[in-house]
Design a protein around this motif. Structure first.
Motif, PDB file in Angstrom:
ATOM      1  N   LEU A  41      92.463 -46.704 -16.910  1.00 58.39           N
ATOM      2  CA  LEU A  41      92.699 -47.811 -16.149  1.00 58.39           C
ATOM      3  C   LEU A  41      93.281 -47.265 -14.921  1.00 58.39           C
ATOM      4  CD1 LEU A  41      94.656 -50.149 -18.506  1.00 58.39           C
ATOM      5  CD2 LEU A  41      92.218 -50.561 -17.591  1.00 58.39           C
ATOM      6  N   LYS A  42      92.777 -48.102 -13.715  1.00 56.03           N
ATOM      7  CA  LYS A  42      93.532 -47.566 -12.346  1.00 56.03           C
ATOM      8  C   LYS A  42      94.960 -47.620 -12.353  1.00 56.03           C
ATOM      9  CE  LYS A  42      89.607 -49.828  -9.739  1.00 56.03           C
ATOM     10  NZ  LYS A  42      89.079 -51.031  -8.974  1.00 56.03           N
ATOM     11  N   THR A  43      95.516 -46.710 -11.538  1.00 53.43           N
ATOM     12  CA  THR A  43      97.007 -46.574 -11.409  1.00 53.43           C
ATOM     13  C   THR A  43      97.581 -47.916 -11.269  1.00 53.43           C
ATOM     14  OG1 THR A  43      96.555 -44.289 -10.740  1.00 53.43           O
ATOM     15  CG2 THR A  43      98.724 -45.078 -10.417  1.00 53.43           C
ATOM     16  N   SER A  44      97.141 -48.484 -10.481  1.00 50.44           N
ATOM     17  CA  SER A  44      97.944 -49.833 -10.021  1.00 50.44           C
ATOM     18  C   SER A  44      97.899 -50.602 -11.507  1.00 50.44           C
ATOM     19  CB  SER A  44      97.211 -50.427  -8.965  1.00 50.44           C
ATOM     20  OG  SER A  44      95.751 -50.616  -9.212  1.00 50.44           O
ATOM     21  N   VAL A  45      96.784 -50.835 -12.050  1.00 47.59           N
ATOM     22  CA  VAL A  45      96.903 -51.659 -13.156  1.00 47.59           C
ATOM     23  C   VAL A  45      97.771 -50.991 -14.489  1.00 47.59           C
ATOM     24  CG1 VAL A  45      95.328 -52.673 -15.381  1.00 47.59           C
ATOM     25  CG2 VAL A  45      94.539 -52.139 -12.862  1.00 47.59           C
ATOM     26  N   ARG A  68      86.817 -63.582 -14.539  1.00 46.11           N
ATOM     27  CA  ARG A  68      85.627 -62.899 -13.862  1.00 46.11           C
ATOM     28  C   ARG A  68      84.430 -63.142 -14.598  1.00 46.11           C
ATOM     29  NH1 ARG A  68      88.844 -57.125 -13.825  1.00 46.11           N
ATOM     30  NH2 ARG A  68      90.537 -57.784 -12.483  1.00 46.11           N
ATOM     31  N   TYR A  69      84.484 -63.532 -15.915  1.00 51.29           N
ATOM     32  CA  TYR A  69      83.145 -64.036 -16.409  1.00 51.29           C
ATOM     33  C   TYR A  69      82.436 -65.012 -15.936  1.00 51.29           C
ATOM     34  CZ  TYR A  69      79.668 -64.107 -20.174  1.00 51.29           C
ATOM     35  OH  TYR A  69      78.409 -63.918 -20.970  1.00 51.29           O
ATOM     36  N   PHE A  70      81.262 -65.602 -16.420  1.00 49.93           N
ATOM     37  CA  PHE A  70      80.753 -66.567 -15.518  1.00 49.93           C
ATOM     38  C   PHE A  70      81.450 -68.009 -15.867  1.00 49.93           C
ATOM     39  CE2 PHE A  70      77.542 -63.328 -16.756  1.00 49.93           C
ATOM     40  CZ  PHE A  70      76.666 -63.460 -15.323  1.00 49.93           C
ATOM     41  N   TYR A  71      82.018 -68.138 -16.918  1.00 47.57           N
ATOM     42  CA  TYR A  71      82.960 -69.136 -17.300  1.00 47.57           C
ATOM     43  C   TYR A  71      84.241 -68.920 -17.923  1.00 47.57           C
ATOM     44  CZ  TYR A  71      81.588 -69.429 -22.186  1.00 47.57           C
ATOM     45  OH  TYR A  71      81.533 -69.105 -23.598  1.00 47.57           O
ATOM     46  N   ASP A  72      85.107 -69.561 -17.967  1.00 53.75           N
ATOM     47  CA  ASP A  72      86.329 -69.419 -18.511  1.00 53.75           C
ATOM     48  C   ASP A  72      86.269 -69.780 -19.965  1.00 53.75           C
ATOM     49  OD1 ASP A  72      88.883 -69.517 -19.751  1.00 53.75           O
ATOM     50  OD2 ASP A  72      89.819 -70.661 -17.815  1.00 53.75           O
ATOM     51  N   TRP A  73      86.496 -68.609 -20.632  1.00 48.31           N
ATOM     52  CA  TRP A  73      86.310 -68.692 -22.373  1.00 48.31           C
ATOM     53  C   TRP A  73      87.274 -69.930 -22.933  1.00 48.31           C
ATOM     54  CZ3 TRP A  73      90.791 -68.045 -25.429  1.00 48.31           C
ATOM     55  CH2 TRP A  73      91.743 -67.214 -24.908  1.00 48.31           C
ATOM     56  N   SER A 245      71.493 -54.007 -13.518  1.00 49.19           N
ATOM     57  CA  SER A 245      72.362 -55.340 -13.386  1.00 49.19           C
ATOM     58  C   SER A 245      73.451 -55.261 -14.435  1.00 49.19           C
ATOM     59  CB  SER A 245      70.980 -56.215 -13.643  1.00 49.19           C
ATOM     60  OG  SER A 245      71.732 -57.540 -13.891  1.00 49.19           O
ATOM     61  N   ALA A 246      73.171 -54.607 -15.614  1.00 47.49           N
ATOM     62  CA  ALA A 246      74.237 -54.764 -16.744  1.00 47.49           C
ATOM     63  C   ALA A 246      75.408 -53.762 -16.132  1.00 47.49           C
ATOM     64  CB  ALA A 246      73.551 -54.388 -17.948  1.00 47.49           C
ATOM     65  N   LEU A 247      75.045 -52.930 -15.532  1.00 51.89           N
ATOM     66  CA  LEU A 247      76.326 -51.756 -14.829  1.00 51.89           C
ATOM     67  C   LEU A 247      77.060 -52.508 -13.963  1.00 51.89           C
ATOM     68  CD1 LEU A 247      77.481 -48.991 -14.672  1.00 51.89           C
ATOM     69  CD2 LEU A 247      75.819 -48.178 -13.095  1.00 51.89           C
ATOM     70  N   ALA A 248      76.445 -53.214 -12.766  1.00 51.64           N
ATOM     71  CA  ALA A 248      76.875 -53.700 -11.972  1.00 51.64           C
ATOM     72  C   ALA A 248      77.945 -54.884 -12.524  1.00 51.64           C
ATOM     73  CB  ALA A 248      75.885 -54.479 -10.990  1.00 51.64           C
ATOM     74  N   MET A 249      77.374 -55.684 -13.669  1.00 54.95           N
ATOM     75  CA  MET A 249      78.179 -56.720 -14.107  1.00 54.95           C
ATOM     76  C   MET A 249      79.333 -56.130 -14.676  1.00 54.95           C
ATOM     77  SD  MET A 249      75.154 -58.896 -15.888  1.00 54.95           S
ATOM     78  CE  MET A 249      76.219 -59.845 -17.104  1.00 54.95           C
ATOM     79  N   LEU A 250      79.314 -55.173 -15.458  1.00 50.62           N
ATOM     80  CA  LEU A 250      80.642 -54.381 -16.348  1.00 50.62           C
ATOM     81  C   LEU A 250      81.603 -53.901 -14.977  1.00 50.62           C
ATOM     82  CD1 LEU A 250      78.958 -52.417 -18.869  1.00 50.62           C
ATOM     83  CD2 LEU A 250      79.980 -54.494 -19.152  1.00 50.62           C
ATOM     84  N   ASN A 255      86.775 -54.141 -13.773  1.00 41.29           N
ATOM     85  CA  ASN A 255      87.069 -53.593 -12.407  1.00 41.29           C
ATOM     86  C   ASN A 255      88.543 -52.893 -12.394  1.00 41.29           C
ATOM     87  OD1 ASN A 255      88.016 -53.919  -9.323  1.00 41.29           O
ATOM     88  ND2 ASN A 255      85.998 -53.078  -9.526  1.00 41.29           N
ATOM     89  N   ASP A 256      88.972 -53.245 -13.573  1.00 44.77           N
ATOM     90  CA  ASP A 256      90.421 -52.418 -13.941  1.00 44.77           C
ATOM     91  C   ASP A 256      90.408 -51.185 -13.938  1.00 44.77           C
ATOM     92  OD1 ASP A 256      91.591 -54.937 -13.296  1.00 44.77           O
ATOM     93  OD2 ASP A 256      92.124 -55.368 -15.398  1.00 44.77           O
TER      94      ASP A 256
END
Length: 739
Positions: A41-45, A68-73, A245-250, A255-256
Motif C-alpha cells: 500500500l502507499k505510505t500515506s494509506v 469507487r466501484y460503479f455502484y455502492d455495494w 481496460s481492466a488494468l485501468a479499472m483496477l 488506487n491505494d
C-alpha cells in the motif's frame, strides 16, 4: 569518527529500507499472501491504517469499493429487486448459464489442457475459453440471489479462483504462446471485469469472509501486475484493449497501492494509442463491424465511467475519440433506430439488424447529447444496470431526444456510404460497403461494394449476422449471401481458414481491393461510384454505380468489361417471387410493403438458393464479353404503389421510362440517361464522344449536367452553333447558362 559512521550508517539503512519499500512491486508470477498486503500500500494509506488486522483491512477495502466501484455495494439487494422487476425473463437466462458452468467444471478445476468436463467429455480450446473468461460465474452470482442466497455458490466461486492461483504456482495453466492463454490479455481482462462485479455483489454477504475478500483483491493485483508486465508495447486489436481496460479499472479502484498510479498512466496512455490508431478519423472502429465497435465502446466506457467518478485524469483526445464512437452509431443507424449488419456482427445469428439502443443509452448518460437520446431507452440493457450510478439511472426517466441532423453521409476512411431519406421510421436508407482495413481485415466479409437497405420499417435488402461456432460461417461470410455482383463461379473471399483456437472463427486470406471513384450528395441526388479488383484474375474489370433517385427508389448499375464471354451475376438477399420472368423480382413484408427488383436490360435467368431459413436470388447474364445490369430497387408502401407487372414501360413514382436501346428516366425537368453519346434538351445539344451515364436538370435558365459514370469524360454543349467544352470527373457536375 565511529560515532559519525554509526549515525550515517543508521540513516543509510533507513534510506535503503525506505527505497526498498517504494521499489516493492506487486509480483506478476504469484499471488501475494493476504497477510503481506500491507507493505504494498502507499505510505500515506499505511499511515492512515496503522496496525490493522485482517478484518480492518477487509473493512477498508469494502469502503473503497463502496465509493469507487460503479455502484455502492450497500444497495446490491435493492438493485437486484429492481433488476428482477425490470427484467423478469433474465432469471431463466442466468439460471441456464449458471447451471451450464456448474455442470461442466468442478469448483477446483484444471486450467491446462487436456482435461475433461465433469461428464468425462474432453474439453477443447473453445471450452477452456469460457472457463478462462469466467463470464458464467457472473450468472452463478445471480443464481446465488435467485436461490435465496445459497452460500454454496460463494464457496464455488472462491474455490475456483483459488484453483487458478494454485495453477499459477505450479505453472499448470495454458500459456500465451499457444494462443489460448488463461492469462492472455483479452481473457484476463474479461475475467477481471467479471470478478469485480462478483466481488462487489458479494461484499455484504456473511459467507463472503474477510479472507475471501482479501484473497480476491490479492488475485486481482497479480492479474494487474501480469497485464502491466506483458502489455508494455502497443499490440493492435481488441484483445489488448480489453486487458488495458481492466488494468485501468483496477488502477482506479485499487488506487491505494503503490503500483496503481504507474498502472493507470500506462494503461490510459496505451488505450489512447489504440484510440488514435484503431478509431478511424471518421469515427468508425477499424474492424468495420457494429459488434466490435460496440465492444470497444464498452472497454472505454468502463474506464471513463470510473475515472469520472474518482476524478482521475482523462485527456481531451481520449474523451473526444470516445464520444466519436457513440456519434458514429447515430450516423450509421437505420431510421427505426437499429443498425445494419456489417461483417462479423455476432450477437444474434441470422438477424438482419443490430440493436444499438443500449450502447447509445450509455452515450447519452455520458455526454447528455439529445441525438444520442433519440436512440436511448428508459430501461438500460440488463448488464448495464450494474455499471451505472443511481443518479444516472434516475436521469433516464426524462430523456432529452431529438433526431440526428445527419442525413446522407460518407465514412470516407472506413468506406461506408449512406444514402438517407430522413429519420421517420418509414423513411428509406441504403448503405454501401467500400472499405478494406489494411492492417486487420480478419472480421470482414466478402461483400465489397455490397449494399443493404431499409424502407417502410423493414430491411428490404438484408445482410445476416453470424456465429463463429456454426458450421456454415464460411457461407454466411462470403459473397453468395450478400447483395453484390459476381463473375462465373468466383466469390470475393479467397482461401478461408479457421483459427487454431477452436472457437470456429475464420478469415479470408484475401479480399478485393476497393476503389471509390466518386461520391456526391446534394438536394438533387445521392451518387456512389466504385470499383474493385476481385475479378481481374478472370480478365474482368468491374464497377458499380448506386443512385438514389429523389428518395423515390435506387438504381444499381453493375458494369463488367472483358475480352471474352463470362457469366455475370447479381446476388439479391431475401425471399422473392418472379413476377415477370427474371426481369422483376418481388419481396413482400408483413405490413404489406415490399421491394421490386426491376431489370432495365434483358437478363437470362434467376435461380434461388437458401440456408438457415434465409434465401437469395441470383440473376445471370451469359454469352457476352461485356455487360451492364441496370437495376431499379423499388420499395413500395402498399400493393397499389408497386411496379405494375403488366406494363412494358411502367411509371416509377412519376418517372417515365424509355426502355429502348438507350435507357432514359424522366420526371419534370430532370432526366437520367444511360450509355448515351448524344442528347437534345430543348435547343441544346449534348455530345459525349466516349459515351457515359449522365443526369440533366433544367432550372431557372441553367442546365446542370452530372456525370454518373466511373471515368472522366469530355462533354460538348452546343447552343446556337456555339460549342462549350467541359471535362467532368466521376460524380461531379457542371452548370451551363442557357441563352
Amino acid at each position: 569518527m565511529l560515532q559519525r559512521f554509526k549515525k550515517y550508517g543508521v540513516q543509510l539503512c533507513f534510506l535503503l529500507l525506505t527505497l526498498s519499500g517504494y521499489a516493492q512491486h506487486i509480483p506478476s508470477e504469484r499471488v501475494i499472501a493476504i497477510d503481506d498486503i500491507l507493505p504494498y500500500l502507499k505510505t500515506s494509506v499505511q499511515k492512515d491504517l496503522g496496525e490493522v488486522s485482517q478484518t480492518g483491512l477487509a473493512l477498508h477495502f469494502r469502503t473503497v469499493f463502496a465509493s469507487r466501484y460503479f455502484y455502492d455495494w450497500h444497495e446490491t439487494d435493492t438493485r437486484f429487486e429492481e433488476y428482477k422487476r425490470l427484467y423478469p425473463k433474465m432469471e431463466t437466462y442466468h439460471t441456464a448459464r449458471a447451471q451450464d458452468h456448474l455442470d461442466k467444471f468442478d469448483d477446483s478445476t484444471f486450467w491446462k489442457l487436456p482435461f475433461n468436463y465433469k461428464n468425462g467429455t474432453p474439453i477443447n480450446a473453445y471450452g477452456l475459453r469460457h472457463l478462462a473468461r469466467q463470464h458464467k460465474m457472473v450468472d452463478i452470482a445471480f443464481l446465488y440471489r435467485y436461490e435465496n442466497k445459497n452460500p454454496s455458490y460463494i464457496d464455488y466461486y472462491t474455490s475456483q479462483l483459488a484453483s487458478l492461483n494454485n495453477a499459477l504456482i505450479t505453472s499448470s495453466f495454458e500459456t500465451i504462446n499457444d494462443g489460448n492463454g488463461v492469462y492472455e490479455s483479452f481473457r484476463s481482462g474479461y475475467r477481471i471485469l467479471n470478478w469485480l462485479q462478483i466481488h462487489n455483489g458479494y461484499l455484504g454477504e456473511a459467507a463472503y469472509t474477510d479472507k475471501n475478500q482479501l484473497t480476491t483483491i490479492a488475485t486481482l493485483l497479480q492479474h494487474a501486475a501480469h497485464l502491466y508486465k506483458n502489455n508494455k508495447e502497443f499490440k493492435p486489436g481488441n484483445h489488448q484493449t480489453r486487458g488495458l481496460s481492466a488494468l485501468a479499472m483496477l488502477a482506479i479502484i485499487l488506487n491505494d497501492f503503490k503500483d496503481a498510479d504507474v498502472w493507470y498512466t500506462h494503461a490510459m496512455s496505451l488505450l489512447e494509442e489504440h484510440l488514435k490508431r484503431e478509431i478511424n478519423e471518421d469515427g468508425f472502429q477499424f474492424e468495420r463491424t457494429i459488434h466490435y465497435h460496440q465492444s470497444d465502446i464498452d472497454n472505454y466506457f468502463y474506464v471513463y465511467q470510473l475515472a469520472q467518478k474518482s476524478n482521475m485524469p482523462v485527456s481531451a483526445l481520449w474523451e473526444d475519440k470516445l464520444k466519436s464512437l457513440f456519434t458514429t452509431l447515430t450516423k450509421v443507424a437505420y431510421p427505426d433506430g437499429s443498425a445494419p449488419v456489417l461483417s462479423d456482427d455476432t450477437d444474434t445469428p441470422w438477424a438482419e439488424k443490430n440493436d444499438i439502443s443500449g450502447t447509445l443509452t450509455l452515450g447519452y448518460l455520458l455526454f447528455d447529447d439529445p441525438a444520442m437520446g433519440h436512440f436511448a431507452k428508459q430501461a438500460v440493457q440488463p448488464k448495464y444496470l450494474w455499471y451505472l450510478s443511481r443518479n444516472q439511472l434516475e436521469g433516464l426517466k426524462s430523456i432529452k431526444a431529438t433526431p440526428p441532423e445527419t442525413k446522407s453521409y460518407a465514412f470516407t476512411d472506413t468506406g461506408y456510404y449512406i444514402m438517407r431519406e430522413g429519420w421517420k421510421t418509414s423513411d428509406k436508407m441504403l448503405i454501401i460497403s467500400a472499405g478494406l482495413d489494411k492492417d486487420k481485415p480478419d472480421h470482414q466479409h466478402g461483400d465489397m461494394l455490397g449494399i443493404q437497405a431499409m424502407a417502410n420499417e423493414h430491411v428490404v435488402l438484408p445482410n445476416y449476422q453470424v456465429r463463429y461456432s456454426l458450421d456454415d460461417l464460411e457461407l454466411f461470410k462470403n459473397s453468395e449471401v450478400k447483395n453484390v455482383a459476381l463473375v462465373d463461379n468466383i466469390l470475393q473471399g479467397k482461401d478461408y481458414t479457421s483459427n487454431k483456437g477452436g472457437s470456429g472463427f475464420g478469415k479470408f486470406k484475401s479480399l478485393p481491393e476497393p476503389k471509390v471513384l466518386g461520391w456526391l450528395s446534394n438536394e438533387s441526388i445521392d451518387l456512389f461510384i466504385g470499383s474493385h479488383d476481385g475479378f481481374e484474375e478472370k480478365g474482368v474489370t468491374y464497377t458499380r454505380q448506386v443512385i438514389s433517385v429523389e428518395n423515390d427508389f435506387w438504381i444499381v448499375k453493375d458494369n463488367f468489361y472483358a475480352k471474352e464471354a463470362h457469366i455475370y451475376k447479381q446476388q439479391w438477399q431475401g425471399h422473392y417471387t418472379t413476377e415477370n420472368g427474371a426481369e422483376l423480382l418481388r419481396s413482400n413484408f408483413s405490413n404489406g410493403s415490399g421491394l421490386d427488383i426491376y431489370q432495365l436490360n434483358k437478363v437470362d435467368r434467376v435461380t434461388t438458393s437458401g440456408k438457415r431459413g434465409k434465401q437469395w436470388s441470383t440473376i445471370s447474364k451469359e454469352g457476352e464479353a461485356s455487360h451492364s445490369f441496370i437495376t431499379v430497387l423499388y420499395p413500395y408502401s402498399t400493393y397499389d404503389t408497386r411496379i405494375l407487372e403488366t406494363d412494358k414501360n411502367p411509371s416509377l413514382k412519376g418517372w417515365s421510362l424509355h426502355n429502348g436501346s438507350i435507357k432514359i428516366l424522366s420526371k419534370g425537368n430532370t432526366s437520367i440517361y444511360f450509355n448515351i453519346s448524344k442528347a437534345i434538351i430543348d435547343t441544346i445539344n449534348i455530345e459525349i464522344p466516349e459515351g457515359a451515364d449522365i443526369m440533366t436538370q433544367v432550372n431557372n435558365q441553367e442546365l446542370t449536367i452530372t456525370l454518373l459514370s466511373g471515368k472522366k469524360v469530355a462533354i460538348i454543349v452546343t447552343q446556337d452553333g456555339i460549342d462549350t467544352n467541359y471535362t467532368l470527373q466521376p460524380a461531379t457536375e457542371v452548370t451551363y447558362k442557357i441563352k
